[in-house]
Write a protein that holds these residues in place. Structure first.
Motif, PDB file in Angstrom:
ATOM      1  N   LYS A 164      33.232  32.944  25.907  1.00  0.00           N
ATOM      2  CA  LYS A 164      34.412  33.384  26.652  1.00  0.00           C
ATOM      3  C   LYS A 164      34.061  33.513  28.132  1.00  0.00           C
ATOM      4  O   LYS A 164      32.934  33.867  28.498  1.00  0.00           O
ATOM      5  CB  LYS A 164      34.907  34.740  26.148  1.00  0.00           C
ATOM      6  CG  LYS A 164      35.468  34.736  24.730  1.00  0.00           C
ATOM      7  CD  LYS A 164      36.836  34.093  24.683  1.00  0.00           C
ATOM      8  CE  LYS A 164      37.429  34.151  23.276  1.00  0.00           C
ATOM      9  NZ  LYS A 164      37.803  35.510  22.880  1.00  0.00           N
ATOM     10  N   VAL A 165      35.053  33.248  28.974  1.00  0.00           N
ATOM     11  CA  VAL A 165      34.944  33.467  30.409  1.00  0.00           C
ATOM     12  C   VAL A 165      36.070  34.403  30.817  1.00  0.00           C
ATOM     13  O   VAL A 165      37.244  34.089  30.615  1.00  0.00           O
ATOM     14  CB  VAL A 165      35.041  32.149  31.205  1.00  0.00           C
ATOM     15  CG1 VAL A 165      35.023  32.426  32.709  1.00  0.00           C
ATOM     16  CG2 VAL A 165      33.903  31.199  30.829  1.00  0.00           C
ATOM     17  N   LEU A 166      35.701  35.553  31.387  1.00  0.00           N
ATOM     18  CA  LEU A 166      36.696  36.476  31.922  1.00  0.00           C
ATOM     19  C   LEU A 166      36.729  36.335  33.427  1.00  0.00           C
ATOM     20  O   LEU A 166      35.729  36.567  34.110  1.00  0.00           O
ATOM     21  CB  LEU A 166      36.359  37.925  31.544  1.00  0.00           C
ATOM     22  CG  LEU A 166      37.242  38.992  32.217  1.00  0.00           C
ATOM     23  CD1 LEU A 166      38.704  38.845  31.791  1.00  0.00           C
ATOM     24  CD2 LEU A 166      36.714  40.394  31.916  1.00  0.00           C
ATOM     25  N   VAL A 167      37.892  35.955  33.950  1.00  0.00           N
ATOM     26  CA  VAL A 167      38.087  35.847  35.395  1.00  0.00           C
ATOM     27  C   VAL A 167      38.805  37.102  35.878  1.00  0.00           C
ATOM     28  O   VAL A 167      39.877  37.443  35.374  1.00  0.00           O
ATOM     29  CB  VAL A 167      38.906  34.595  35.752  1.00  0.00           C
ATOM     30  CG1 VAL A 167      39.154  34.540  37.256  1.00  0.00           C
ATOM     31  CG2 VAL A 167      38.184  33.341  35.283  1.00  0.00           C
ATOM     32  N   ILE A 168      38.194  37.784  36.842  1.00  0.00           N
ATOM     33  CA  ILE A 168      38.853  38.897  37.510  1.00  0.00           C
ATOM     34  C   ILE A 168      39.315  38.367  38.865  1.00  0.00           C
ATOM     35  O   ILE A 168      38.487  38.100  39.742  1.00  0.00           O
ATOM     36  CB  ILE A 168      37.909  40.098  37.686  1.00  0.00           C
ATOM     37  CG1 ILE A 168      37.341  40.516  36.315  1.00  0.00           C
ATOM     38  CG2 ILE A 168      38.636  41.271  38.319  1.00  0.00           C
ATOM     39  CD1 ILE A 168      36.329  41.646  36.389  1.00  0.00           C
ATOM     40  N   PRO A 169      40.616  38.160  39.055  1.00  0.00           N
ATOM     41  CA  PRO A 169      41.110  37.524  40.283  1.00  0.00           C
ATOM     42  C   PRO A 169      40.777  38.363  41.514  1.00  0.00           C
ATOM     43  O   PRO A 169      40.515  39.569  41.414  1.00  0.00           O
ATOM     44  CB  PRO A 169      42.623  37.449  40.055  1.00  0.00           C
ATOM     45  CG  PRO A 169      42.800  37.548  38.581  1.00  0.00           C
ATOM     46  CD  PRO A 169      41.703  38.439  38.101  1.00  0.00           C
ATOM     47  N   PRO A 170      40.779  37.759  42.698  1.00  0.00           N
ATOM     48  CA  PRO A 170      40.528  38.508  43.927  1.00  0.00           C
ATOM     49  C   PRO A 170      41.469  39.698  44.064  1.00  0.00           C
ATOM     50  O   PRO A 170      42.654  39.612  43.743  1.00  0.00           O
ATOM     51  CB  PRO A 170      40.774  37.471  45.020  1.00  0.00           C
ATOM     52  CG  PRO A 170      40.471  36.156  44.367  1.00  0.00           C
ATOM     53  CD  PRO A 170      40.968  36.311  42.957  1.00  0.00           C
ATOM     54  N   GLY A 171      40.934  40.806  44.519  1.00  0.00           N
ATOM     55  CA  GLY A 171      41.723  42.016  44.696  1.00  0.00           C
ATOM     56  C   GLY A 171      40.834  43.233  44.651  1.00  0.00           C
ATOM     57  O   GLY A 171      39.624  43.135  44.403  1.00  0.00           O
ATOM     58  N   ILE A 172      41.419  44.402  44.890  1.00  0.00           N
ATOM     59  CA  ILE A 172      40.695  45.670  44.824  1.00  0.00           C
ATOM     60  C   ILE A 172      41.189  46.416  43.602  1.00  0.00           C
ATOM     61  O   ILE A 172      42.367  46.775  43.497  1.00  0.00           O
ATOM     62  CB  ILE A 172      40.905  46.500  46.099  1.00  0.00           C
ATOM     63  CG1 ILE A 172      40.361  45.754  47.318  1.00  0.00           C
ATOM     64  CG2 ILE A 172      40.230  47.865  45.969  1.00  0.00           C
ATOM     65  CD1 ILE A 172      40.631  46.444  48.629  1.00  0.00           C
ATOM     66  N   ARG A 187      33.450  36.612  35.721  1.00  0.00           N
ATOM     67  CA  ARG A 187      33.491  35.950  37.037  1.00  0.00           C
ATOM     68  C   ARG A 187      34.465  36.701  37.923  1.00  0.00           C
ATOM     69  O   ARG A 187      35.632  36.852  37.589  1.00  0.00           O
ATOM     70  CB  ARG A 187      33.889  34.490  36.868  1.00  0.00           C
ATOM     71  CG  ARG A 187      34.016  33.720  38.169  1.00  0.00           C
ATOM     72  CD  ARG A 187      33.968  32.224  37.902  1.00  0.00           C
ATOM     73  NE  ARG A 187      32.626  31.814  37.492  1.00  0.00           N
ATOM     74  CZ  ARG A 187      32.389  30.785  36.685  1.00  0.00           C
ATOM     75  NH1 ARG A 187      33.379  30.097  36.162  1.00  0.00           N
ATOM     76  NH2 ARG A 187      31.153  30.469  36.382  1.00  0.00           N
ATOM     77  N   GLY A 188      33.966  37.172  39.074  1.00  0.00           N
ATOM     78  CA  GLY A 188      34.817  38.007  39.908  1.00  0.00           C
ATOM     79  C   GLY A 188      34.720  37.725  41.381  1.00  0.00           C
ATOM     80  O   GLY A 188      34.733  38.664  42.200  1.00  0.00           O
ATOM     81  N   HIS A 189      34.647  36.480  41.783  1.00  0.00           N
ATOM     82  CA  HIS A 189      34.577  36.159  43.212  1.00  0.00           C
ATOM     83  C   HIS A 189      35.829  36.677  43.922  1.00  0.00           C
ATOM     84  O   HIS A 189      36.947  36.313  43.579  1.00  0.00           O
ATOM     85  CB  HIS A 189      34.435  34.652  43.417  1.00  0.00           C
ATOM     86  CG  HIS A 189      33.080  34.138  43.066  1.00  0.00           C
ATOM     87  ND1 HIS A 189      32.026  34.157  43.953  1.00  0.00           N
ATOM     88  CD2 HIS A 189      32.584  33.627  41.910  1.00  0.00           C
ATOM     89  CE1 HIS A 189      30.960  33.655  43.384  1.00  0.00           C
ATOM     90  NE2 HIS A 189      31.266  33.323  42.136  1.00  0.00           N
ATOM     91  N   GLY A 190      35.604  37.551  44.893  1.00  0.00           N
ATOM     92  CA  GLY A 190      36.725  38.149  45.612  1.00  0.00           C
ATOM     93  C   GLY A 190      37.268  39.411  44.971  1.00  0.00           C
ATOM     94  O   GLY A 190      38.178  40.040  45.519  1.00  0.00           O
ATOM     95  N   ALA A 191      36.725  39.797  43.824  1.00  0.00           N
ATOM     96  CA  ALA A 191      37.181  40.999  43.127  1.00  0.00           C
ATOM     97  C   ALA A 191      36.250  42.162  43.448  1.00  0.00           C
ATOM     98  O   ALA A 191      35.030  42.024  43.395  1.00  0.00           O
ATOM     99  CB  ALA A 191      37.225  40.770  41.622  1.00  0.00           C
TER     100      ALA A 191
END
Length: 419
Positions: free
Chosen positions: A71-79, A105-109
């Protein structure tokens, strides 16, 4: 096709494919029919800097780690405000172990802690044989009242975390360590990450208190700076951690503290550590180690309170190759190393610059020092005597050169060969 045409065609192919693949990662939403790609936003995480996203992020993590498939969990950019610990509990499912690749994966998060109870922000615990974990691009921002930023804990028998990778992380401002790894954690890498302004250590690596062994960890190109205690600390008798191309600066105490020794430091820099010391005289080295260690191409520079590159109490063997140290301003007296031994420890210094201070009758073997040539121990009981085959040479108390076939047993042993 020539090389330029080949690369142009490849680039056009990538650009043509980008909208379908790239968009899913930009907005954090899985592609159609792809149940291996999850998005934190699909579990209610807002990332707006106002909402407490703890529950939503926990649901996303549970869904990512609850099955045996990759599985890949993406945490979108944000605070993402986090008001309680986010937990990952790695457990076997029946007889199956979680040995698949799982990615956060959290680039920008940014996980922004709002906790005030001393608990960790992200806590990963293994009750199984867990492999191929990747945490990529995530930022953890503390407020100084939580515990550690990121913890990998495997303090139990027959449970392991290995073949893992932490990459492009930023962990700063936490009330405990930025990163903490404890127990059966091994064969893993940390790349290009930033651990700064945490109240305790930038990172701590240790054996488990109940017997878990931490080993074979490699840290590449990371920065450990401004932490309240050490930049990085090897604790609970751990030794098998290597740092490559890392930088340690402005920490309250040592850049690296290794109370039982350290496997390897290569091309690392140490600048102005011991910021909590009163002055240069009360300061100390960039690296503190005992027992053994190997340093290759490491440098130290200070204008404040860092006194040496290395301070060591050596009971086994210290090797330093191509290292140097210098100081200016209030630290113009900074030197390469301050070394002491229990009488059995050895030190081999090759091509290093900056001067060595010794405590007690400790004589390192030095090759290519600042004055040139080679320097060996002169006392009969030195661990760095000149050896010619089986013969030992030393200078006795009266200044006479002596030789013996074998090891000398006293200052007057052997035969006089010169004055």
């Amino acid at each position: 096709m020539n090389r330029r045409e080949l690369f142009t065609a490849s680039a056009m192919t990538m650009l043509a494919a980008e909208p379908a693949f790239g968009a899913s990662f930009r907005d954090g939403r899985p592609g159609d029919g792809n149940d291996h790609l999850l998005s934190a936003s699909d579990f209610g995480a807002k990332g707006d800097g106002e909402t407490d996203d703890s529950a939503a992020l926990q649901r996303a993590l549970d869904a990512t780690f609850d099955a045996m498939g990759a599985k890949v969990l993406v945490i979108p950019p944000g605070i993402y405000n986090v008001g309680r610990t986010l937990k990952v509990d790695l457990r076997p499912q029946g007889k199956l172990q979680p040995t698949r690749q799982t990615v956060i994966r959290g680039h920008g998060a940014v996980l922004r802690s709002t906790m005030k109870d001393g608990s960790d922000v992200l806590f990963i615990e293994s009750h199984a044989t867990a492999r191929y974990l990747l945490i990529d691009g995530l930022s953890i921002q503390g407020n100084g009242q939580e515990g550690n930023g990121l913890t990998l804990d495997c303090n139990r028998e027959r449970a392991y975390i290995y073949n893992f990778c932490l990459r492009d992380l930023v962990v700063q401002g936490c009330g405990g360590d930025g990163l903490r790894m404890i127990g059966n954690v091994f064969e893993g890498q940390v790349f290009n990450s930033y651990f700064r302004d945490n109240k305790a250590n930038g990172a701590s690596f240790g054996h488990g208190p109940d017997g878990g062994i931490l080993s074979a960890l490699h840290v590449f190109g990371c920065v450990f700076g401004g932490n309240g205690q050490h930049g990085a600390a090897l604790i609970n008798k751990a030794t098998d951690v290597s740092f490559h191309g890392c930088y340690f600066l402005l920490n309250g105490a040592f850049g690296v503290s290794a109370s039982n020794g350290i496997t390897l430091l290569t091309n690392c820099g140490f600048e102005n550590n011991h910021m909590e010391a009163e002055n240069f005289a009360a300061g100390d080295a960039g690296v503190q180690l005992q027992v053994f260690g190997t340093l290759v191409g490491c440098t130290a520079y200070s204008i404040y309170k860092q006194t040496h590159l290395v301070r060591g109490f050596i009971t086994n063997h210290l090797v330093m190759v191509g290292c140097n140290a210098a100081g200016g301003g209030k630290a113009k007296g900074a030197r390469l190393a301050k070394l002491q031994s229990n009488g059995r420890g050895k030190a081999t210094i090759v091509g290093c610059q900056g001067g060595i201070d010794t405590v007690g009758p400790f004589e390192p073997a030095q090759f290519g020092e600042e004055r040139g040539g080679a320097r060996f121990g002169a006392q009969w009981n030195s661990t760095s005597l000149v050896r010619l085959g089986d013969y030992s040479l030393w200078v006795d108390r009266s200044g006479k050169l002596r030789i013996k076939n074998g090891d000398p047993s006293s200052d007057g042993d052997g035969s006089i060969v010169g004055t």
